[in-house]
Scaffold this active site. Structure first.
Site, PDB file in Angstrom:
ATOM      1  N   LYS A  90       0.861  -1.208   0.000  1.00  0.00           N
ATOM      2  CA  LYS A  90       0.000   0.000   0.000  1.00  0.00           C
ATOM      3  C   LYS A  90       0.889   1.246   0.000  1.00  0.00           C
ATOM      4  O   LYS A  90       0.676   2.175  -0.767  1.00  0.00           O
ATOM      5  CB  LYS A  90      -0.865   0.000   1.254  1.00  0.00           C
ATOM      6  CG  LYS A  90      -1.498   1.326   1.584  1.00  0.00           C
ATOM      7  CD  LYS A  90      -2.376   1.287   2.796  1.00  0.00           C
ATOM      8  CE  LYS A  90      -1.646   1.512   4.086  1.00  0.00           C
ATOM      9  NZ  LYS A  90      -1.394   2.927   4.429  1.00  0.00           N
ATOM     10  N   ASN A  91       1.923   1.248   0.847  1.00  0.00           N
ATOM     11  CA  ASN A  91       2.730   2.454   1.034  1.00  0.00           C
ATOM     12  C   ASN A  91       3.775   2.673  -0.052  1.00  0.00           C
ATOM     13  O   ASN A  91       4.461   3.691  -0.048  1.00  0.00           O
ATOM     14  CB  ASN A  91       3.379   2.461   2.421  1.00  0.00           C
ATOM     15  CG  ASN A  91       2.324   2.680   3.509  1.00  0.00           C
ATOM     16  OD1 ASN A  91       1.165   2.991   3.209  1.00  0.00           O
ATOM     17  ND2 ASN A  91       2.701   2.478   4.749  1.00  0.00           N
ATOM     18  N   CYS A 114      -4.322  12.251  13.069  1.00  0.00           N
ATOM     19  CA  CYS A 114      -5.138  11.033  13.056  1.00  0.00           C
ATOM     20  C   CYS A 114      -4.934  10.368  14.414  1.00  0.00           C
ATOM     21  O   CYS A 114      -4.308  10.929  15.303  1.00  0.00           O
ATOM     22  CB  CYS A 114      -4.702  10.110  11.922  1.00  0.00           C
ATOM     23  SG  CYS A 114      -3.116   9.370  12.232  1.00  0.00           S
ATOM     24  N   ARG A 157       0.984  14.500  13.369  1.00  0.00           N
ATOM     25  CA  ARG A 157       1.467  14.242  12.012  1.00  0.00           C
ATOM     26  C   ARG A 157       1.538  15.508  11.152  1.00  0.00           C
ATOM     27  O   ARG A 157       0.841  15.681  10.170  1.00  0.00           O
ATOM     28  CB  ARG A 157       0.625  13.152  11.359  1.00  0.00           C
ATOM     29  CG  ARG A 157       0.644  11.887  12.213  1.00  0.00           C
ATOM     30  CD  ARG A 157      -0.061  10.735  11.602  1.00  0.00           C
ATOM     31  NE  ARG A 157       0.701  10.165  10.486  1.00  0.00           N
ATOM     32  CZ  ARG A 157       0.248   9.129   9.770  1.00  0.00           C
ATOM     33  NH1 ARG A 157      -0.927   8.621  10.034  1.00  0.00           N
ATOM     34  NH2 ARG A 157       0.967   8.649   8.778  1.00  0.00           N
ATOM     35  N   ASP A 201       5.149   0.414  12.096  1.00  0.00           N
ATOM     36  CA  ASP A 201       3.902  -0.188  11.606  1.00  0.00           C
ATOM     37  C   ASP A 201       3.745  -1.640  12.032  1.00  0.00           C
ATOM     38  O   ASP A 201       2.701  -2.235  11.770  1.00  0.00           O
ATOM     39  CB  ASP A 201       3.834  -0.103  10.069  1.00  0.00           C
ATOM     40  CG  ASP A 201       3.596   1.313   9.617  1.00  0.00           C
ATOM     41  OD1 ASP A 201       3.688   1.568   8.406  1.00  0.00           O
ATOM     42  OD2 ASP A 201       3.345   2.182  10.471  1.00  0.00           O
ATOM     43  N   ARG A 232      -8.375  -0.528   5.007  1.00  0.00           N
ATOM     44  CA  ARG A 232      -7.536   0.495   4.376  1.00  0.00           C
ATOM     45  C   ARG A 232      -6.226  -0.091   3.869  1.00  0.00           C
ATOM     46  O   ARG A 232      -5.638   0.404   2.931  1.00  0.00           O
ATOM     47  CB  ARG A 232      -7.202   1.607   5.389  1.00  0.00           C
ATOM     48  CG  ARG A 232      -8.401   2.416   5.819  1.00  0.00           C
ATOM     49  CD  ARG A 232      -7.998   3.592   6.647  1.00  0.00           C
ATOM     50  NE  ARG A 232      -6.954   4.362   5.949  1.00  0.00           N
ATOM     51  CZ  ARG A 232      -6.407   5.447   6.449  1.00  0.00           C
ATOM     52  NH1 ARG A 232      -6.749   5.888   7.631  1.00  0.00           N
ATOM     53  NH2 ARG A 232      -5.482   6.123   5.776  1.00  0.00           N
TER      54      ARG A 232
HETATM   55  C1  EPZ Z   1       4.401   6.903   6.489  1.00  0.00           C
HETATM   56  O1  EPZ Z   1       3.620   7.913   7.087  1.00  0.00           O
HETATM   57  C2  EPZ Z   1       3.490   5.704   6.356  1.00  0.00           C
HETATM   58  N1  EPZ Z   1       2.361   6.042   5.484  1.00  0.00           N
HETATM   59  C3  EPZ Z   1       2.997   5.283   7.735  1.00  0.00           C
HETATM   60  O2  EPZ Z   1       2.220   4.111   7.568  1.00  0.00           O
HETATM   61  C4  EPZ Z   1       4.196   4.957   8.610  1.00  0.00           C
HETATM   62  O3  EPZ Z   1       3.756   4.632   9.906  1.00  0.00           O
HETATM   63  C5  EPZ Z   1       5.140   6.159   8.666  1.00  0.00           C
HETATM   64  O4  EPZ Z   1       5.514   6.556   7.322  1.00  0.00           O
HETATM   65  C6  EPZ Z   1       6.419   5.862   9.430  1.00  0.00           C
HETATM   66  O5  EPZ Z   1       7.077   4.776   8.845  1.00  0.00           O
HETATM   67  C7  EPZ Z   1       2.559   6.057   4.141  1.00  0.00           C
HETATM   68  O6  EPZ Z   1       3.652   5.814   3.646  1.00  0.00           O
HETATM   69  C8  EPZ Z   1       1.363   6.382   3.306  1.00  0.00           C
HETATM   70  P1  EPZ Z   1       6.382  10.223   8.639  1.00  0.00           P
HETATM   71  P2  EPZ Z   1       4.176   9.436   7.139  1.00  0.00           P
HETATM   72  O7  EPZ Z   1       6.242  11.501   7.902  1.00  0.00           O
HETATM   73  O8  EPZ Z   1       5.045   9.707   5.985  1.00  0.00           O
HETATM   74  C9  EPZ Z   1       6.955  13.464  12.018  1.00  0.00           C
HETATM   75  C10 EPZ Z   1       0.390   2.725   7.838  1.00  0.00           C
HETATM   76  O9  EPZ Z   1       0.058   2.115   8.847  1.00  0.00           O
HETATM   77  N2  EPZ Z   1       6.897  14.454  10.924  1.00  0.00           N
HETATM   78  O10 EPZ Z   1       7.529   9.322   8.287  1.00  0.00           O
HETATM   79  O11 EPZ Z   1       3.004  10.318   7.371  1.00  0.00           O
HETATM   80  C11 EPZ Z   1       5.636  12.745  12.216  1.00  0.00           C
HETATM   81  O12 EPZ Z   1       4.800  13.477  13.073  1.00  0.00           O
HETATM   82  C12 EPZ Z   1       0.833   4.163   7.942  1.00  0.00           C
HETATM   83  O13 EPZ Z   1       0.457   2.232   6.689  1.00  0.00           O
HETATM   84  C13 EPZ Z   1       7.129  15.799  11.224  1.00  0.00           C
HETATM   85  O14 EPZ Z   1       7.367  16.167  12.386  1.00  0.00           O
HETATM   86  O15 EPZ Z   1       5.053   9.378   8.452  1.00  0.00           O
HETATM   87  C14 EPZ Z   1       6.062  11.428  12.835  1.00  0.00           C
HETATM   88  O16 EPZ Z   1       6.235  11.609  14.220  1.00  0.00           O
HETATM   89  C15 EPZ Z   1       0.572   4.709   9.318  1.00  0.00           C
HETATM   90  N3  EPZ Z   1       7.096  16.712  10.217  1.00  0.00           N
HETATM   91  C16 EPZ Z   1       7.422  11.157  12.186  1.00  0.00           C
HETATM   92  O17 EPZ Z   1       7.860  12.416  11.632  1.00  0.00           O
HETATM   93  C17 EPZ Z   1       6.832  16.365   8.915  1.00  0.00           C
HETATM   94  O18 EPZ Z   1       6.821  17.237   8.029  1.00  0.00           O
HETATM   95  C18 EPZ Z   1       7.392  10.145  11.057  1.00  0.00           C
HETATM   96  O19 EPZ Z   1       6.346  10.523  10.205  1.00  0.00           O
HETATM   97  C19 EPZ Z   1       6.593  14.993   8.634  1.00  0.00           C
HETATM   98  C20 EPZ Z   1       6.637  14.063   9.647  1.00  0.00           C
END
Ligand code: EPZ
Length: 436
Positions: free
Chosen positions: A22-23, A125, A130, A322, A415
């Site tokens: 998915k990702n 969420c 996020r 995850d 999802r």
């Molecule tokens: C991706 O989400 C995945 N989703 C998530 O999978 C996964 O849990 C996550 O990466 C971490 O591996 C998709 O790829 C569609 P991040 P993403 O930006 O990109 C902080 C699932 O279950 N952050 O890597 O949204 C954020 O708050 C989903 O399939 C900032 O502070 O996650 C978090 O604490 C859930 N500023 C950390 O970084 C930003 O601009 C990691 O978030 C962006 C992120």
């Protein structure tokens, strides 16, 4: 709202084929906005998030066709063509992005190819606030004007020469998967060279880079988190098969250990699951792997005691957040105490109270730090899913529990897990979906 009813305890045994990731599929779908040619994506799982992203692309003027599914049940290829960009709306609306944060992945490609974009802020969420500050800071480093107004991100490069983003050096303050993907898709059409540092190294990011290269992008990956991109004036179409879903595969493999079973996942990439497989081996599971680009296999068998082992989640190549909830379910069956530290998201223990209702002994010692005391005899109960991976954790708990477990709000599961009931049934589980 559909529910899932599981009759436990049971033992997972058999072979299943991993679905496409998915990702990896979500950024690949967004990448079609970078060209007016046809992009063909294979092995894209038919899960709710993909339907939502596909709807969003349709809203943005992308023509979409779908091949019939293969004889082996693999979903048919998706054929996408974003050739209407002149007249198509450039707004990713709130009602679509709010249900799937990954809609923010349209921001980079829309801006890169059209020179402007209006994308709803994804909002938080269940697992955390996020923010997308790194996405926006990176686009600004490339010369974009970015404003937030009434819950929308307005980004533009029309004030720049040729209306094009400028290549830039940008270092992420925090490793972000979709942040890296958004900036990568912006940089491939920018004027000049971009150097993106402290990038996420999840396999799904690598798969997007592979797709972009096949579309003509020039991307160099130093293997330590720095991506160097030579911007091109345009990209062409491509065909791409997305990588297998490592989190789906990992979920079933954790279930194999938890139920003292014997599960083989085929059509997967063992290297992507190295952090999990190392942990399962520490616990005492017997692991056999056959490597392969897309068609490797992983077999996990276990009987007897489950060793209690601490866990700390981390960005790749660390243990994936995850799979944290699924691992916590496993530790409820372990002999002894294990601490679990969630370092990526600030609120990813929503599954703890639900596991507690089934008889687990878990104490949240402090924010993002839980202690699991096992083994606990889990009893079937009616529980509620709160996010995608928490619902997977409850499914695993239901497999090990005595009696019937009914999981409510399984739209969360839908999802990200393709055909979960039929995959579980093929592994020997008595499970049915209750539609209401
Ligand atoms: C991706 O989400 C995945 N989703 C998530 O999978 C996964 O849990 C996550 O990466 C971490 O591996 C998709 O790829 C569609 P991040 P993403 O930006 O990109 C902080 C699932 O279950 N952050 O890597 O949204 C954020 O708050 C989903 O399939 C900032 O502070 O996650 C978090 O604490 C859930 N500023 C950390 O970084 C930003 O601009 C990691 O978030 C962006 C992120």
């Amino acid at each position: 709202m559909d529910k899932l009813r599981i009759h436990g305890p049971c033992r997972l045994s058999g072979t299943l084929r991993a679905s496409g990731a998915k990702n990896a599929s979500l950024p690949a779908l967004a990448a079609c906005l970078l060209t007016g040619d046809e992009v063909v994506l294979r092995h894209v799982p038919r899960v709710r998030d993909i339907v939502t992203m596909s709807k969003l692309l349709g809203h943005l003027g992308v023509e979409r066709d779908e091949d019939p599914s293969g004889a082996d049940g693999e979903p048919g290829a998706l054929r996408l063509r974003a050739n209407g960009h002149g007249s198509a709306p450039d707004e990713a609306p709130y009602d679509l992005v709010k249900t799937m944060r990954a809609g923010v992945l349209t921001l980079g490609p829309l801006l890169a190819r059209r020179g402007h974009a209006k994308v709803s802020l994804p909002g938080g969420c269940a697992i955390g606030v996020r923010p997308v500050d790194q996405h926006l800071a990176g686009l600004e480093a490339m010369g974009a004007e970015v404003d937030i107004d009434h819950g929308y991100i307005h980004a533009s490069s029309t004030h720049l020469p040729d209306r094009r983003l400028q290549g830039a050096r940008f270092r992420f303050a925090t490793r972000t998967v979709t942040g890296t993907e958004n900036l990568l898709m912006a940089a491939v059409l920018a004027r000049g060279t971009s150097v993106l540092e402290n990038c996420a190294q999840e396999p799904e990011v690598g798969d997007l880079a592979t797709l972009l290269r096949s579309m003509g992008a020039h991307i160099d990956d130093d293997g330590h988190g720095t991506l160097t991109v030579e911007g091109r004036r345009s990209l062409h179409g491509a065909e791409h098969r997305v990588i297998p879903d490592r989190i789906e595969a990992g979920t079933y493999l954790v279930g194999a250990v938890m139920t003292r079973g014997d599960v083989t996942v085929v059509g997967t990439r063992p290297a992507d699951l190295a952090p999990l497989l190392e942990k399962l081996a520490e616990i005492g599971a017997e692991i056999t792997t056959e490597d392969g680009k897309h068609n490797g296999s992983i077999r996990v068998r276990h009987d007897g005691d489950i060793g209690a082992r601490d866990l700390v989640t981390a960005p790749h190549p660390g243990f994936p957040t995850d799979l944290q909830a699924q691992y916590m379910a496993l530790m409820t069956q372990a002999s002894g105490a294990a601490t679990i530290s969630e370092t990526v998201f600030e609120n990813r223990f929503q599954h703890v109270p639900e596991l507690g209702r089934m008889g687990a002994d878990i104490r949240i010692v402090r924010a993002n730090y839980a202690q699991v005391h096992g083994p606990s005899r889990l009893s079937g109960a009616t529980v509620m899913a709160t996010d995608l991976r928490a619902s997977a954790c409850l499914v695993l708990a239901g497999l090990a529990a005595d009696g019937e477990t009914v999981i409510d709000r399984i739209y969360h599961l839908d999802r990200g897990y393709e055909k979960m009931e039929s995959k579980l049934q093929r592994l020997g589980v008595r499970v049915e979906r209750l539609s209401s």
